[in-house]
Design an enzyme around this catalytic site. Sequence first.
Site, mmCIF file in Angstrom:
data_model
loop_
_atom_site.group_PDB
_atom_site.id
_atom_site.type_symbol
_atom_site.label_atom_id
_atom_site.label_comp_id
_atom_site.label_asym_id
_atom_site.label_seq_id
_atom_site.Cartn_x
_atom_site.Cartn_y
_atom_site.Cartn_z
ATOM 1 C CG ASP A 302 -0.886 8.924 7.342
ATOM 2 O OD1 ASP A 302 -1.348 7.764 7.366
ATOM 3 O OD2 ASP A 302 -1.457 9.840 6.740
HETATM 4 C C1 BGC Z 1 -3.996 7.868 5.433
HETATM 5 C C2 BGC Z 1 -4.528 7.891 6.844
HETATM 6 C C3 BGC Z 1 -5.086 6.531 7.197
HETATM 7 C C4 BGC Z 1 -4.003 5.512 7.035
HETATM 8 C C5 BGC Z 1 -4.414 4.101 7.425
HETATM 9 C C6 BGC Z 1 -3.050 6.714 5.211
HETATM 10 O O1 BGC Z 1 -2.702 6.580 3.868
HETATM 11 O O2 BGC Z 1 -3.357 9.100 5.161
HETATM 12 O O3 BGC Z 1 -5.488 8.901 6.969
HETATM 13 O O4 BGC Z 1 -5.596 6.545 8.501
HETATM 14 O O5 BGC Z 1 -3.599 5.494 5.681
HETATM 15 O O6 BGC Z 1 -5.280 3.539 6.533
#
Ligand code: BGC
Length: 761
Positions: A302
Amino acid sequence: MNFSFPKPLLPLLFLGLLPGTAALAQKKKPAPATAAAKATSPADIERRISDLLAQMTLEEKVGQLNQYSGREVTGPASDRKNTLLTSIRNGQVGSMLNVKGVKDTREIQAEALKSRLHIPLLFSLDVIHGYQTTFPIPLGEAASWDLDAIRLGAHVAAREAAASGIHWTFAPMVDIGRDPRWGRVMEGAGEDTYLGSLVAKARVLGFQGEKLGGTDAVMACAKHFAAYGAALAGRDYNAVDMSEQQLWETYLPPFKAAADAGAATFMNSFNALNGVPATGNRYLQRDILKGQWQYPGFVVSDWGSIGEMANWGYATDKTDAAQRAITAGSDMDMESDVYHQKLAQLVKDGQVKTELVDDAVRRILRKKFELGLFDDPYRFSDETREKQVLADPQNRAAARQMARKSLVLLKNDNATLPLGKTLRRIALIGPIAKAKRDLNGSWNVDADTTRITSLYDGLRQRASKTTELLYAKGCEVSGDNRAGFDQAVAAARNADVVVMAVGESWDMSGEAKSRTDIHLPGVQEELFKALKATGKPVAVVVFGGRPLVFDAIAEQADAILYAWWPGSEGGTALADVLYGDYNPAGKLPITFPRNVGQIPIAYNQQYNTGRPVTKPGDIRYKSAYIDAPNTPRYAFGHGLSYTSFKYSDLKISHPQLQAGEAVQVSFTITNTGKVAGEEVTQLYVRDLVSSVVRPLKELKDFRKISLKPGESQTITFTVDKNKLAFYNAKLEWQAEPGKFNLLVGSASDDIRLEGALELLP
Ligand code: BGC
């Protein structure tokens, strides 16, 4: 095969916009993919990957493992832009997120193709509930319990995104979400593992089709692996502490369902699970996902989560974080820049084996081959297709359909809804009545907010010319300004009926939007009381990304329609339902508590305990609260209709079940009302005595059916040993001989038929 707008379905889709939607209940047949990738056998792909790997330097290999956000890369000149472009040309980037649109993706792909080995980039984006056309938030879609519609919604989103140069969405979020304080419950399918697993599968197939490579599909990403939804106290990014049984029984199955459906990628999560950050969690990623499940896709971290392991106090520094993450099975580094900075040196120092890096690179290259990018790196970036697909009216038609299906009628006293067609004056009151942006909710990556139909617009279009719509805002979503109350009360006095539009605003739920108080914010309930005091019937439409708490409205409103965040066509869909052109059939996929103190309150976290409350009010030394009942405000599975259904004639084919056999549970449902309607009928099981105590109810099956007035249908559910099984103390998936209750109903708290079953040894 990809799931496209199948030709035979098209007329049905439009037909569905007319009153009565039985036609839409028909099964949609998968159709051939458009422009499938060049047929290349898996063996060919593996050979081509090996050839490529043999030519790659260590730095180029590490390059494939880096993903950066590209907002700046197509923007005005800046240092970040220069650095990114240089890295891309040097083959140090495997994927970009947040670069979208044919023009920009073409431009940036061209830079990647200047690199020594001309390896194309993967373009990724959070296409969570629609791209340009917005569908209801995923929690709202789950309330439809309509897997075909959910699959179609994901397909439309994928088709639009894939026409705009996107290869990969960071969806579906398949985290079980049981705590409404957690802002991200909006992104998932709610609290139930059985429903959540089916929805996970439907979404993966909707995004990807049956096989990667169609230009009307994108790679899916099952996230966030794992147990992110169980963050302590509902606070985002927090630690998670849970038993292995709960992990396997409740939180892992939707991920397994996504993997089995072919989800091309997984994303790990921000939380620590039982003390180990998910990103550095070898047990989750190596042992379970890539080991036991033999998962062939790749895992992306993530955002920044590899670097954050130092903040957790789990890694000493970036070098340690990189070493731990790659060893644990995190293949791609989203935005930490830690692999880029540290991984090659770790390999050179012998701290990380080359094979680990090669395995990660192989997994990523495999997807680029499967998408057909090596044969045509621009195959998703076609201007004509982009224009045509984004302008396709079918997209909005599908969004309207899905929005109608997501609405949940929580209450409807004295048949307040549907609204009469000949009303002279409707007062439309509340801070969300004319809102547009709010209707899209959180995660709008390319939504055209000017094309959202508000509730006001929807009602104005639908109401007859002779019906006057008296609008008053009354108050804001938040704050304590009551200056608009008088005007709102005056409008209510002048009207035959009041429709009130209240809720949280779009940015009060979603990522990093945990709340300790989930009451309807501001003075909205106070405004409701003032309107109710006029004596006029008040129907309340509540918008929100989570279960909200509302006391006066729950007790005194004449009708309540829960709208979630319904997307681009929200206002039209709401008008369809308020006027009865569509009979609501949504059912709650998550429990609505009476107050925050009742959380956790998921229906399947309720046990008989050693001291059950057997008579209402008799709570002394019982498992109860002294200041609130144990029951929620609205239970899992609850949702009313404009018609009524009678359940009768329960038959269980055999009272005893032998191992290896199955029993049929059949019963009849009759539409006893005056209009056609759909019912989601639910089967729950209770295991009466077991080596590990079981919840009072567990959902095991459901069926959504459509019945005309007076019509009956016999439903049959099959119960086999697997439906009675659970993880025992040794973590074995087993059904134990003994007695079970089989409960059939319209909601988890509205059981209409009950039978018994004995599992024989
Ligand atoms: C979120 C993810 C997301 C990623 C990219 C993160 O902060 O937890 O779910 O896909 O950002 O935007």
